[in-house]
Every structure is written in structure tokens, then in C-alpha cells.
Design an enzyme around this catalytic site. Sequence first.
Site, mmCIF file in Angstrom:
data_model
loop_
_atom_site.group_PDB
_atom_site.id
_atom_site.type_symbol
_atom_site.label_atom_id
_atom_site.label_comp_id
_atom_site.label_asym_id
_atom_site.label_seq_id
_atom_site.Cartn_x
_atom_site.Cartn_y
_atom_site.Cartn_z
ATOM 1 N N LYS A 102 41.389 -39.645 33.433
ATOM 2 C CA LYS A 102 42.104 -38.440 33.045
ATOM 3 C C LYS A 102 43.507 -38.816 32.580
ATOM 4 C CE LYS A 102 41.285 -33.897 34.900
ATOM 5 N NZ LYS A 102 41.307 -33.053 36.092
HETATM 6 O O1 G3P Z 1 40.579 -28.695 36.592
HETATM 7 C C1 G3P Z 1 41.955 -28.502 36.683
HETATM 8 C C2 G3P Z 1 42.266 -27.764 37.919
HETATM 9 O O2 G3P Z 1 42.130 -28.577 39.047
HETATM 10 C C3 G3P Z 1 43.584 -27.084 37.894
HETATM 11 O O3 G3P Z 1 43.341 -25.863 38.443
HETATM 12 O O4 G3P Z 1 43.839 -23.779 39.562
HETATM 13 O O5 G3P Z 1 45.466 -25.690 39.675
HETATM 14 O O6 G3P Z 1 45.174 -24.426 37.568
HETATM 15 P P1 G3P Z 1 44.525 -24.885 38.843
#
Ligand code: G3P
Length: 235
Positions: A102
Site C-alpha cells: 500500500k
Molecule cells: O480501507 C481504508 C479504511 O481502513 C479507512 O477507513 O473508516 O478510517 O475512513 P476509515
Amino acid sequence: MQGLSEPWHLLRKGRANKKVKIFIDTANIEEIRQMNKLGIIDGVTTNPTLISKEKGDFKSIIKEITEIVDGPISAEVISLDAEGMVDEARPLSRIHKNINIKIPLTQEGLKAVKILSRERIKTNVTLCFSASQALLAAKAGATFISPFIGRLDDISQNGMDLVRDIKEIYKNYSFKTEIIVASVRHPLHVLEAAKIGADIATVPYKVLTQLLKHPLTDIGIERFLNDWKKVEGRS
Ligand code: G3P
């Protein structure tokens, strides 16, 4: 792509030759084990925040995940310069053939993607918030692109519009980069992603359980079991 491993009854003529892929967005081993048993998990995405919630060192967690799920597993770098990203990526990619790296969507990130793609190291370009970013990531050779839907919704921008735009652009030029709908916050995000035909949705454990649960299913089971007691009472 549908393959011979697909159950025979799902191989029907005329159906789109594309398998919907669901990744689990977590670094929690128990969550991964549980969902993997359901036969619905095609891969795993992690990020530094998700790793920080777990015990143990980064590489051991990633290695353990590769032993559970037979599919793409994302491990993120933390360097900000291309050289540092590549230096982190190489040993990570050697942990297992299913690992992809990533990389944040920055100038340095794209430089790293170009180098890594030449070395046949797969990449998941992350923190994508615009179609122009996604176009450049595909040109640089990204294996996956991760638009962060929930975080766009958070700032009153429709995240799903971004997924539609990326899909259209990639289709126009037959880019092989696969779209991972990320930052998924609720079941509708997953359904919308499937309607648009995004390649993958990466879904937190809680949302996976929400997708599965229906109160009428639970009520139905309870009713069947109660009625069955009457049948048992006959003998
Ligand atoms: O896949 C990316 C994710 O882990 C981020 O999610 O909810 O932190 O925006 P969030």
C-alpha cells in the site's frame, strides 16, 4: 475472474464473467479467521491505524494473515520518499507471494509504484480522493486503487460518484488496475459498489455482519423452532 474453483452451479452461460470480490478491512486475526470460515473473503487490507489496534509486530501480523486468507493482502509503507517506500516494500513483498504494498497517492508514491511495478511487486495505491489521482496511479502501474468513500462522504462529497468516475476512466482505456472501494462505513456502501460494478469492496468486520443479519431471518428461525416443538410433541 470466474475459474474452475467456482461451484459448478454458479457457472451459468451468459452471466457476466466477473466475480464480486470482498476483502476484509482489518488486521485483527480473530475477525479474519471468523469471516474467512464463511467463504466470502477474497483478500485483506490493513493500514497503520488498523495495525496499531493489534498486539505484536507488523511483519508477524501480516505473515499470520497470509496463512489464513489465500488472496491479496495489503501491507502499507510509512516512508514519505520513494526510495524509502521501495526499501520498505521489497522485504514486505518477500513475506508471501500474495502481498501487495500500500502506497500513498503522492508524487513520491507514484515514483515508487513505477519502480515496484517493474519489479513485479504488486501495489495498492491508497488515500485516493479524486479521479485525476486514480488516472495517474493507473498510468504509473498500480495493481489496485483505493478510493476512500466514507471520508469523502464525511466532507459532504458523494464518495460513490468518485467510484463511478474511476470505473468509466479505467474502462475507456482498458486499465487493468482494480478498484478497491475503501473507507466503507455501512452496508449501502457495499451495495452501491456492487451496483456500479467496482472490482472489490474492502469491508470492516462490523459492516460484514450488518450485511448478513436480517431481523426477519431471526424471527423466522424462532418461529420454525417453536412450531417444530409441536411436531416433536406428537411422538
Ligand atoms: O480501507 C481504508 C479504511 O481502513 C479507512 O477507513 O473508516 O478510517 O475512513 P476509515
